[in-house]
Design a protein around this motif. Structure first.
Motif, short mmCIF file in Angstrom:
data_model
loop_
_atom_site.label_atom_id
_atom_site.label_comp_id
_atom_site.label_asym_id
_atom_site.label_seq_id
_atom_site.Cartn_x
_atom_site.Cartn_y
_atom_site.Cartn_z
N GLY A 67 -39.31 25.21 -17.41
CA GLY A 67 -40.46 25.34 -18.26
C GLY A 67 -40.20 24.20 -18.79
O GLY A 67 -40.47 23.33 -18.88
N GLY A 68 -41.78 23.97 -19.29
CA GLY A 68 -42.40 23.13 -20.48
C GLY A 68 -41.62 22.55 -21.55
O GLY A 68 -41.19 21.67 -22.05
N ASN A 72 -39.25 19.83 -22.56
CA ASN A 72 -39.53 18.74 -23.74
C ASN A 72 -37.84 18.79 -24.04
O ASN A 72 -37.95 17.10 -24.52
CB ASN A 72 -41.10 19.23 -24.20
CG ASN A 72 -42.08 19.12 -23.69
OD1 ASN A 72 -42.26 17.89 -23.35
ND2 ASN A 72 -42.85 19.85 -24.23
N HIS A 98 -47.07 19.63 -29.01
CA HIS A 98 -46.22 21.35 -28.97
C HIS A 98 -44.88 22.06 -29.97
O HIS A 98 -44.20 20.60 -29.89
CB HIS A 98 -46.52 21.31 -27.96
CG HIS A 98 -46.53 23.15 -26.92
ND1 HIS A 98 -45.18 24.04 -27.15
CD2 HIS A 98 -46.76 24.18 -26.98
CE1 HIS A 98 -44.97 25.41 -26.76
NE2 HIS A 98 -45.99 25.38 -26.69
N SER A 100 -42.93 23.05 -29.08
CA SER A 100 -41.24 22.28 -28.13
C SER A 100 -40.90 21.10 -28.68
O SER A 100 -40.32 20.85 -28.53
CB SER A 100 -41.74 22.90 -26.79
OG SER A 100 -41.91 22.27 -26.03
N MET A 145 -48.04 13.48 -26.69
CA MET A 145 -48.35 14.92 -26.27
C MET A 145 -50.00 14.18 -25.18
O MET A 145 -50.67 13.53 -25.77
CB MET A 145 -49.13 15.81 -26.20
CG MET A 145 -50.59 15.99 -26.94
SD MET A 145 -50.34 18.09 -28.41
CE MET A 145 -50.10 18.84 -27.22
N ALA A 147 -52.51 15.93 -23.54
CA ALA A 147 -53.13 16.64 -24.29
C ALA A 147 -53.54 18.14 -25.07
O ALA A 147 -51.49 18.54 -24.81
CB ALA A 147 -54.51 17.26 -23.04
N ASN A 149 -52.74 21.33 -26.68
CA ASN A 149 -53.21 22.27 -26.00
C ASN A 149 -54.17 24.07 -27.04
O ASN A 149 -54.96 24.84 -26.19
CB ASN A 149 -51.99 23.68 -25.92
CG ASN A 149 -51.08 22.98 -27.26
OD1 ASN A 149 -50.79 21.99 -27.37
ND2 ASN A 149 -50.79 24.27 -28.00
N ASP A 174 -45.73 15.23 -23.19
CA ASP A 174 -45.91 16.28 -23.25
C ASP A 174 -47.31 16.26 -21.57
O ASP A 174 -47.91 16.42 -22.92
CB ASP A 174 -45.65 16.98 -23.86
CG ASP A 174 -46.01 18.70 -23.82
OD1 ASP A 174 -46.66 19.34 -22.53
OD2 ASP A 174 -46.01 19.58 -24.67
N VAL A 176 -47.87 19.02 -19.87
CA VAL A 176 -48.26 20.51 -19.74
C VAL A 176 -49.57 20.76 -19.31
O VAL A 176 -49.86 21.53 -18.60
CB VAL A 176 -47.49 21.22 -20.56
CG1 VAL A 176 -47.73 23.23 -20.07
CG2 VAL A 176 -45.88 20.83 -20.63
N GLN A 177 -50.76 20.43 -20.18
CA GLN A 177 -51.64 20.89 -20.03
C GLN A 177 -52.86 20.37 -19.15
O GLN A 177 -53.73 20.72 -19.24
CB GLN A 177 -52.29 20.80 -21.91
CG GLN A 177 -51.86 21.84 -22.98
CD GLN A 177 -52.77 23.18 -22.03
OE1 GLN A 177 -53.47 23.32 -21.48
NE2 GLN A 177 -51.92 24.38 -23.01
N SER A 197 -45.58 22.21 -16.94
CA SER A 197 -45.04 23.68 -16.41
C SER A 197 -46.07 24.46 -15.59
O SER A 197 -46.97 24.38 -15.33
CB SER A 197 -45.13 24.32 -18.29
OG SER A 197 -45.38 25.78 -17.50
N HIS A 199 -46.60 27.89 -15.01
CA HIS A 199 -47.84 28.77 -15.33
C HIS A 199 -48.97 28.15 -15.56
O HIS A 199 -49.83 28.70 -16.14
CB HIS A 199 -46.93 30.01 -16.31
CG HIS A 199 -46.37 29.83 -17.90
ND1 HIS A 199 -47.54 29.77 -18.30
CD2 HIS A 199 -45.60 28.53 -18.50
CE1 HIS A 199 -46.94 29.71 -19.81
NE2 HIS A 199 -46.16 28.52 -19.82
N LYS A 200 -49.20 26.93 -16.72
CA LYS A 200 -50.24 26.59 -16.88
C LYS A 200 -50.65 25.64 -15.97
O LYS A 200 -51.67 25.57 -15.79
CB LYS A 200 -50.28 24.97 -17.74
CG LYS A 200 -48.91 25.64 -18.85
CD LYS A 200 -50.09 26.49 -20.17
CE LYS A 200 -48.94 27.26 -21.05
NZ LYS A 200 -48.74 26.20 -22.50
C1 LIG Z 1 -47.17 25.42 -23.12
C2 LIG Z 1 -47.31 24.44 -23.38
C3 LIG Z 1 -45.67 24.04 -23.61
C4 LIG Z 1 -44.49 24.87 -23.07
O1 LIG Z 1 -44.83 24.95 -21.80
P1 LIG Z 1 -43.97 26.56 -21.16
O2 LIG Z 1 -43.44 26.51 -19.83
O3 LIG Z 1 -44.47 27.65 -21.60
O4 LIG Z 1 -42.30 26.38 -21.62
C5 LIG Z 1 -45.46 23.09 -23.78
N1 LIG Z 1 -46.34 21.35 -24.08
C6 LIG Z 1 -47.90 22.49 -24.42
C7 LIG Z 1 -48.42 20.74 -24.13
C8 LIG Z 1 -48.27 23.83 -23.80
O5 LIG Z 1 -49.14 24.20 -23.93
#
Ligand SMILES: *Cc1c(COP(=O)(O)O)cnc(C)c1O
Length: 387
Positions: A67-68, A72, A98, A100, A145, A147, A149, A174, A176-177, A197, A199-200
Motif C-alpha cells: 500500500g501507500g 512511502n 501524510h 505515513s 507529496m 497532492a 489528502n 507521495d 497516492v492522491q 495505492s 484503494h484510492k
Molecule cells: C491514503 C494515503 C496514504 C496511505 O495509503 P495506504 O495504502 O492506505 O497505506 C499515503 N499518502 C496519502 C497522501 C494518502 O492519502
C-alpha cells in the motif's frame, strides 16, 4: 446513502472485481517454474506492464507493495540509508505530509537524522525556490507529496524534482492522491521514487506501488526472497495486483471527463455553502468556481471547509445519521481529538481547525447529492453553532 469520502477510499470498481474474480484460480506461486507458477507469473507481469504504461514508466520500475504507507516508508528509508553511507543525514519535507511520511521521518530523527519540514502558504502550497534554498550539501532526501489528502492542493513536483536533480539530491513524492485522479507521468515528473495505492482509485485495499526510477539506488525495506527484482520480498499479492491494474486502467481512461464533472460538483457545493454561511473558510486552492477550470493546482474532487464554533467530528456524526458519509480532516486522523496538522499548518488556530470537514466526491455523485448535502450541512451547522 451519499458517499462523499472518496479520498479515504474509493469503492471497488466493477472492472477490478471482475479482473480479480477471473484470476481466483491462479493459485500458483509466481516464482515457481511449473505451469501453475508460470500462469500466475504471466498475470502478475501483465498487471505490472499495465501499471507501467499508465504512469509513464517501464515495467522494471514498478514494485508492488502492501500500500501507500509501505511504499512511502520503503522509499524514504532507502534514501536515508544511502545518504547516511555518504555522511548525509539531513532530510527535507513539508509540514503537510501524510502520517505515513511524517511518522517515518520522526522515526529517522530519533535514529539520528535531522529532519526539516518546510512550511506552506495559507493556501497550502510550497514552491521550488523554497526547496532550493533549504537544500544543504548533506541533504540525503527531499520528499514532497504530489497532492494533499485533506485539502487537495497539488504541488509543483516537476519543478521541485528538477531542483533536486540539479543539486544531486534524491527526490520522492507521495502520489497516492493523484495517480488515477489527475494525469501522472513519473518519467516526465523527473522523480526518483513515487508511491501510490490501489484503494484510492477503486482497486482493492492492501496493494500499492512504488515506482523506482531505473538507475536509482534502492535497498529493500523487506529483504528476503528475490521477488520484485529483489526490491520487496514476499510471495506477490497477485489478485490485488490484477485488481489494482484494472482499476487504474479505467480510472485513467475516464479521468478527463470525470475531472470536469467533479470540479463542477465541488465548486457548486462550495459556492452553495458559501452563499448560505458566508463565514465558512474554504481550505486549499482559492477556487475560481468554474466547472471547466482544469487548474493544475488542486484536485477537482476535494472540498475542505472550516466552520466557526463547531466540532467537525460532531458534524460528521450528524451527517452520518442522515446517510451522508464525509470526513473530519482525514481518515488517518479520525478519532483523534487533536486538530489536523494540515489545517493548523495553514495558520488556523487549533480550536478553529477542529471545525473542519472534508468532502471528497466521486463519479457516482450527482447534482441531487450536492443539493441534499448543502441542505443538510447548512441545517446541521446552524444547529451546532446554536448549541
Ligand atoms: C491514503 C494515503 C496514504 C496511505 O495509503 P495506504 O495504502 O492506505 O497505506 C499515503 N499518502 C496519502 C497522501 C494518502 O492519502
Amino acid at each position: 446513502m451519499i458517499y462523499a469520502d472518496y479520498a479515504a477510499t474509493h469503492p471497488l470498481r466493477a472492472v477490478a472485481r471482475e479482473a480479480m474474480t477471473a484470476s481466483l484460480d491462479l493459485w500458483g506461486n509466481p516464482s515457481s517454474l511449473h505451469a501453475a507458477g508460470r500462469n500466475a507469473r504471466e498475470a502478475l507481469e501483465g498487471a505490472r506492464a499495465t501499471v507501467a504504461r499508465l504512469i509513464g514508466a517501464s515495467p522494471s520500475e514498478i514494485v508492488f507493495t502492501s500500500g501507500g504507507s509501505e511504499s512511502n516508508t520503503a522509499a524514504i528509508r532507502s534514501a536515508a540509508l544511502h545518504g547516511a553511507r555518504e555522511g548525509k543525514r539531513h532530510i527535507l519535507s513539508t509540514v503537510i505530509e501524510h502520517p505515513s511520511v511524517l511518522n517515518t521521518l520522526h522515526a529517522l530523527s530519533v535514529e539520528g537524522f535531522e529532519v526539516a519540514l518546510l512550511p506552506v502558504t495559507s493556501d497550502g502550497y510550497i514552491n521550488a525556490p523554497q526547496v532550493a534554498a533549504a537544500i544543504r550539501p548533506d541533504t540525503a532526501l527531499v520528499t514532497v507529496m504530489h497532492a494533499n489528502n485533506e485539502i487537495g492542493t497539488v504541488q509543483p513536483i516537476r519543478e521541485i524534482a528538477a531542483v533536486c536533480r540539479r543539486r544531486g539530491v534524491p527526490f520522492h513524492t507521495d502520489a497516492v492522491q493523484t495517480v488515477g485522479h489527475i494525469s501522472v507521468n513519473a518519467t516526465e515528473l523527473g522523480v526518483d521514487t513515487l508511491s501510490f495505492s490501489g484503494h484510492k482509485f477503486g482497486g482493492p485495499h492492501g496493494i500499492g506501488v512504488l515506482y523506482v526510477r531505473k538507475g536509482a539506488p534502492f535497498t529493500p525495506l523487506i529483504p528476503g526472497g528475490h521477488q520484485e527484482a529483489g526490491r520487496r520480498a514476499g510471495t506477490e499479492n497477485l489478485l490485488c495486483a490484477v485488481g489494482l491494474a484494472a482499476a487504474l486502467e479505467e480510472a485513467v481512461n475516464t479521468m478527463d471527463g470525470t475531472g470536469v464533472l467533479l470540479r463542477s460538483l465541488s465548486n457548486a457545493l462550495a459556492g452553495n455553502l458559501l452563499n448560505a454561511i458566508p463565514s465558512i473558510r474554504l481550505n486549499g486552492c482559492p477556487r475560481c468556481m468554474s466547472p471547466y477550470c482544469d487548474s493544475p493546482c488542486s484536485l477537482p474532487h476535494i472540498v475542505s471547509l472550516t466552520f466557526d464554533g463547531i466540532d467537525g467530528e460532531a458534524l460528521v456524526y450528524r451527517l452520518d445519521t442522515e446517510g451522508i458519509a464525509v470526513s473530519a480532516g482525514s481518515a488517518c486522523t479520525a478519532g483523534s481529538p487533536d486538530p489536523s496538522h494540515v489545517i493548523t499548518a495553514l495558520g488556523l488556530d487549533p480550536e478553529t481547525a477542529l471545525g473542519t470537514i472534508r468532502i471528497s466526491l466521486g463519479a457516482d455523485n450527482t447534482d441531487e447529492d450536492i443539493a441534499r448535502m448543502t441542505e443538510a450541512i447548512v441545517r446541521l451547522v446552524t444547529d451546532l453553532q446554536a448549541f
